[in-house]
Design a protein around this motif. Structure first.
Motif, PDB file in Angstrom:
ATOM      1  N   PRO B 174      79.792   8.421  59.147  1.00 36.37           N
ATOM      2  CA  PRO B 174      80.212   7.019  58.984  1.00 36.37           C
ATOM      3  C   PRO B 174      79.204   6.223  58.162  1.00 36.37           C
ATOM      4  N   GLY B 175      79.717   5.481  57.197  1.00 41.30           N
ATOM      5  CA  GLY B 175      78.850   4.667  56.361  1.00 41.30           C
ATOM      6  C   GLY B 175      78.203   5.428  55.227  1.00 41.30           C
ATOM      7  N   HIS B 176      78.553   6.687  55.070  1.00 39.53           N
ATOM      8  CA  HIS B 176      77.968   7.505  54.015  1.00 39.53           C
ATOM      9  C   HIS B 176      79.042   7.943  53.017  1.00 39.53           C
ATOM     10  N   VAL B 177      78.579   8.371  51.878  1.00 35.94           N
ATOM     11  CA  VAL B 177      79.461   8.882  50.828  1.00 35.94           C
ATOM     12  C   VAL B 177      78.837  10.153  50.263  1.00 35.94           C
ATOM     13  N   ASP B 178      79.633  10.881  49.541  1.00 37.77           N
ATOM     14  CA  ASP B 178      79.101  12.007  48.777  1.00 37.77           C
ATOM     15  C   ASP B 178      78.712  11.503  47.389  1.00 37.77           C
ATOM     16  N   GLU B 179      77.610  12.050  46.882  1.00 37.40           N
ATOM     17  CA  GLU B 179      77.149  11.609  45.570  1.00 37.40           C
ATOM     18  C   GLU B 179      76.923  12.819  44.681  1.00 37.40           C
ATOM     19  N   LEU B 180      77.472  12.721  43.472  1.00 38.34           N
ATOM     20  CA  LEU B 180      77.340  13.805  42.496  1.00 38.34           C
ATOM     21  C   LEU B 180      76.166  13.506  41.569  1.00 38.34           C
ATOM     22  N   TRP B 181      75.342  14.522  41.371  1.00 38.45           N
ATOM     23  CA  TRP B 181      74.136  14.353  40.557  1.00 38.45           C
ATOM     24  C   TRP B 181      74.185  15.286  39.356  1.00 38.45           C
ATOM     25  N   LEU B 182      73.738  14.758  38.240  1.00 39.76           N
ATOM     26  CA  LEU B 182      73.524  15.576  37.042  1.00 39.76           C
ATOM     27  C   LEU B 182      72.041  15.918  37.015  1.00 39.76           C
ATOM     28  N   LEU B 207      84.185  12.899  34.823  1.00 34.56           N
ATOM     29  CA  LEU B 207      82.999  12.386  34.132  1.00 34.56           C
ATOM     30  C   LEU B 207      83.339  12.246  32.651  1.00 34.56           C
ATOM     31  N   PRO B 208      83.036  11.117  32.045  1.00 30.68           N
ATOM     32  CA  PRO B 208      83.389  10.923  30.638  1.00 30.68           C
ATOM     33  C   PRO B 208      82.326  11.509  29.715  1.00 30.68           C
ATOM     34  N   ARG B 209      81.925  12.711  30.003  1.00 30.93           N
ATOM     35  CA  ARG B 209      80.908  13.349  29.175  1.00 30.93           C
ATOM     36  C   ARG B 209      80.963  14.848  29.400  1.00 30.93           C
ATOM     37  N   SER B 210      80.424  15.564  28.483  1.00 31.12           N
ATOM     38  CA  SER B 210      80.233  16.994  28.675  1.00 31.12           C
ATOM     39  C   SER B 210      78.977  17.197  29.527  1.00 31.12           C
ATOM     40  N   VAL B 211      78.957  18.288  30.252  1.00 29.73           N
ATOM     41  CA  VAL B 211      77.749  18.588  31.032  1.00 29.73           C
ATOM     42  C   VAL B 211      76.902  19.641  30.328  1.00 29.73           C
ATOM     43  N   ALA B 212      77.266  19.963  29.090  1.00 32.34           N
ATOM     44  CA  ALA B 212      76.484  20.945  28.333  1.00 32.34           C
ATOM     45  C   ALA B 212      75.039  20.470  28.219  1.00 32.34           C
ATOM     46  N   GLY B 213      74.130  21.381  28.354  1.00 32.03           N
ATOM     47  CA  GLY B 213      72.721  21.040  28.220  1.00 32.03           C
ATOM     48  C   GLY B 213      72.054  20.684  29.523  1.00 32.03           C
ATOM     49  N   LEU B 214      72.836  20.433  30.554  1.00 32.55           N
ATOM     50  CA  LEU B 214      72.230  20.156  31.857  1.00 32.55           C
ATOM     51  C   LEU B 214      71.795  21.456  32.517  1.00 32.55           C
ATOM     52  N   ALA B 216      72.010  21.735  36.078  1.00 35.76           N
ATOM     53  CA  ALA B 216      72.877  21.957  37.244  1.00 35.76           C
ATOM     54  C   ALA B 216      73.624  20.689  37.604  1.00 35.76           C
ATOM     55  N   LEU B 217      74.629  20.844  38.437  1.00 34.67           N
ATOM     56  CA  LEU B 217      75.284  19.726  39.113  1.00 34.67           C
ATOM     57  C   LEU B 217      75.060  19.916  40.609  1.00 34.67           C
ATOM     58  N   ALA B 218      74.933  18.825  41.313  1.00 31.06           N
ATOM     59  CA  ALA B 218      74.679  18.938  42.757  1.00 31.06           C
ATOM     60  C   ALA B 218      75.311  17.762  43.483  1.00 31.06           C
ATOM     61  N   VAL B 219      75.549  17.956  44.761  1.00 33.73           N
ATOM     62  CA  VAL B 219      76.111  16.901  45.609  1.00 33.73           C
ATOM     63  C   VAL B 219      75.240  16.754  46.849  1.00 33.73           C
ATOM     64  N   THR B 220      74.997  15.527  47.202  1.00 32.04           N
ATOM     65  CA  THR B 220      74.320  15.234  48.473  1.00 32.04           C
ATOM     66  C   THR B 220      75.112  14.150  49.195  1.00 32.04           C
ATOM     67  N   GLU B 221      74.829  14.002  50.459  1.00 34.28           N
ATOM     68  CA  GLU B 221      75.422  12.894  51.217  1.00 34.28           C
ATOM     69  C   GLU B 221      74.416  11.761  51.241  1.00 34.28           C
ATOM     70  N   GLU B 222      74.886  10.573  50.858  1.00 32.25           N
ATOM     71  CA  GLU B 222      73.994   9.425  50.723  1.00 32.25           C
ATOM     72  C   GLU B 222      74.589   8.212  51.428  1.00 32.25           C
ATOM     73  N   GLN B 236      73.381  19.849  48.867  1.00 33.93           N
ATOM     74  CA  GLN B 236      74.238  20.561  49.820  1.00 33.93           C
ATOM     75  C   GLN B 236      75.312  21.378  49.111  1.00 33.93           C
ATOM     76  N   LEU B 237      75.527  21.036  47.847  1.00 34.80           N
ATOM     77  CA  LEU B 237      76.554  21.722  47.049  1.00 34.80           C
ATOM     78  C   LEU B 237      75.981  21.756  45.638  1.00 34.80           C
ATOM     79  N   ILE B 238      75.798  22.933  45.083  1.00 30.73           N
ATOM     80  CA  ILE B 238      75.074  23.003  43.810  1.00 30.73           C
ATOM     81  C   ILE B 238      75.571  24.169  42.976  1.00 30.73           C
ATOM     82  N   GLY B 239      75.507  23.988  41.672  1.00 30.50           N
ATOM     83  CA  GLY B 239      75.874  25.065  40.762  1.00 30.50           C
ATOM     84  C   GLY B 239      75.173  24.873  39.434  1.00 30.50           C
ATOM     85  N   SER B 240      74.732  25.948  38.860  1.00 30.32           N
ATOM     86  CA  SER B 240      74.008  25.851  37.590  1.00 30.32           C
ATOM     87  C   SER B 240      74.986  25.741  36.425  1.00 30.32           C
TER      88      SER B 240
END
Lengths: 193, 242
Positions: B174-182, B207-214, B216-222, B236-240
């Protein structure tokens, strides 16, 4: 429907109501085979049955916001939509042209708020029970119900087809549905009002 | 002309079987509003009628019916403001994600196409559209509290759009959201979007962009509703992205 099934339907409807395509996929995966079987039974043509099923699922997806799970199950709503569209397709008419039950009307009908009997037994049990109930009907009563439900025949059309008075058809159909209700209630597929 | 109660009763079977004519239906509905006996009868017979199709053996529909249905819905959703296949909640203004909204609208069709390319739907494993040469795909895997969750990424590089479809996500506290990180190859993670999974644990983020060059992408609860400027927990959720 069991509490768990009703909850699952409620969650699914909530997702459908906001236009969630994944929820539509889940709905299709749950009921698509039964919906297709029903459409095929009515129209008897794979291409038309596919169109009917697609239209029916899209319609339920679009109108999910009007669905009230306290008034009936998601499955009954969906299957009624499939049936109505299939009969329309079979008889070459636009929906509602002959006053068939639409989604809203189905939902307005009284239903048991606390106990939907469907999900408390397996699909196979349900199928067997409905078949048993139909088998127990006198053939002319069963025929009347099936001509109306699967072929969209009116009282008058059935009377002409069967060469019996209109009043006879009305009596047969009511008796058949009352017997089905009574038998299936005894099997746990119904509860009396 | 329907004149008495018995005649209304006679209409009920035709009504519940969907073969009454419109005028009869109209009159019966009026009658039902004031007649408890006919209302009860209608309820009983309606339930019996609604059980009829359960006698049928489920039949396997052609395999492409499911795909066509979902494509039609996705196309409709792409032009319908109520649609939910793409819901990137903007990060706090005026940071970059807020500027995504016009791009989101422009790219809805692309997003829908990409979501379908990812196999959007309950099957989750079906690739409905083969990847184009200008696409790249990646997968995020859940760990810890998000074990079992998955993120499927379609980077439509030529269009500058990336779609991430999440599934199997638990509901945030409760009161939290998932957040996607580049996560860049060097430097700090960049907040991309905050979102809340639907009741089924799914959500799609554009996402209005390519993720090329990054890296990883990751998700945390915030903490909600705006998330955090930097992650407050391990991914908590990650991929290269490689």
């Amino acid at each position: 429907m069991s509490g768990e099934g009703r909850e699952a339907d409620t969650r699914l409807v909530a997702d459908l109501a906001v236009g969630d395509v994944a929820a539509l996929a889940a709905l299709y995966d749950r009921y698509g085979a039964l919906a297709y079987a029903l459409a095929m039974r009515v129209v008897g043509d794979p291409g038309k049955a596919e169109d009917v099923v697609q239209e029916a699922f899209l319609n339920v997806w679009r109108k999910a916001g009007t669905f009230d799970p306290a008034r009936g199950s998601l499955r009954s709503w969906l299957l009624a939509t499939v049936r109505n569209r299939a009969v329309d397709s079979l008889r070459g008419r636009a929906g509602r042209e002959r006053g068939e039950l639409g989604l809203e009307e189905i939902l307005e009908l009284p239903a048991s708020p606390a106990h939907d009997p469907w999900a408390e037994v397996s699909r196979a049990f349900e199928r067997d029970a409905v078949r048993e109930a139909l088998d127990r009907l006198p053939s002319e009563q069963r025929q009347s119900v099936e001509l109306a439900y699967y072929a969209g025949y009116t009282y008058r059309e059935i009377a002409e087809s069967e060469r019996v008075p209109l009043s006879t058809v009305k009596g047969r159909m009511r008796l058949a549905l009352e017997k089905l209700h009574s038998y299936l209630a005894g099997k746990g597929l119904h509860d009396d009002l | 002309m329907i004149s008495d109660h018995a005649e209304y009763e006679e209409l009920v079977p035709a009504y519940v079987l969907g073969v009454a004519d419109p005028e009869e239906v109209r009159k019966l509905r009026e009658h039902l509003r004031g007649c408890d006996a006919c209302t009860r009868l209608t309820g009983r017979l309606q339930r019996a009628a609604s059980l009829l199709p359960l006698e049928l053996e489920p039949a396997e529909a052609p395999a492409d019916l499911r795909e066509r249905l979902l494509r039609a819905a996705a196309e409709e959703a792409g032009t319908d403001s109520r649609s939910k296949p793409v819901i990137p909640l903007p990060k706090r203004p005026p940071r970059a994600p807020r500027r995504l909204l016009p791009a989101v609208r422009r790219a809805t069709a692309l997003a829908v196409a990409a979501a379908f390319a990812l196999g959007l739907g309950a099957g989750l494993g079906t690739r409905l559209i083969p990847p184009a040469a200008s696409e790249a795909r990646y997968t995020l895997q859940g760990t810890g509290a998000m074990a079992g969750a998955e993120g499927r990424v379609a980077d439509l590089r030529s269009d500058g759009v990336t779609v991430v479809w999440f599934s199997g996500l638990p509901q945030p506290a409760p009161g939290h959201v998932d957040e996607l990180w580049l996560i860049p190859r060097q430097g700090q993670p960049q907040a991309a979007a905050v979102f809340v999974p639907n009741a089924g644990g799914s959500q799609v983020v554009l996402l209005p962009r390519s993720v090329a060059g990054l890296k990883a992408l990751a998700v945390t609860e915030e903490p909600g509703p705006n998330g955090s400027s930097q992650p407050t927990q391990q991914p908590q959720l990650i991929g290269s992205i490689s």
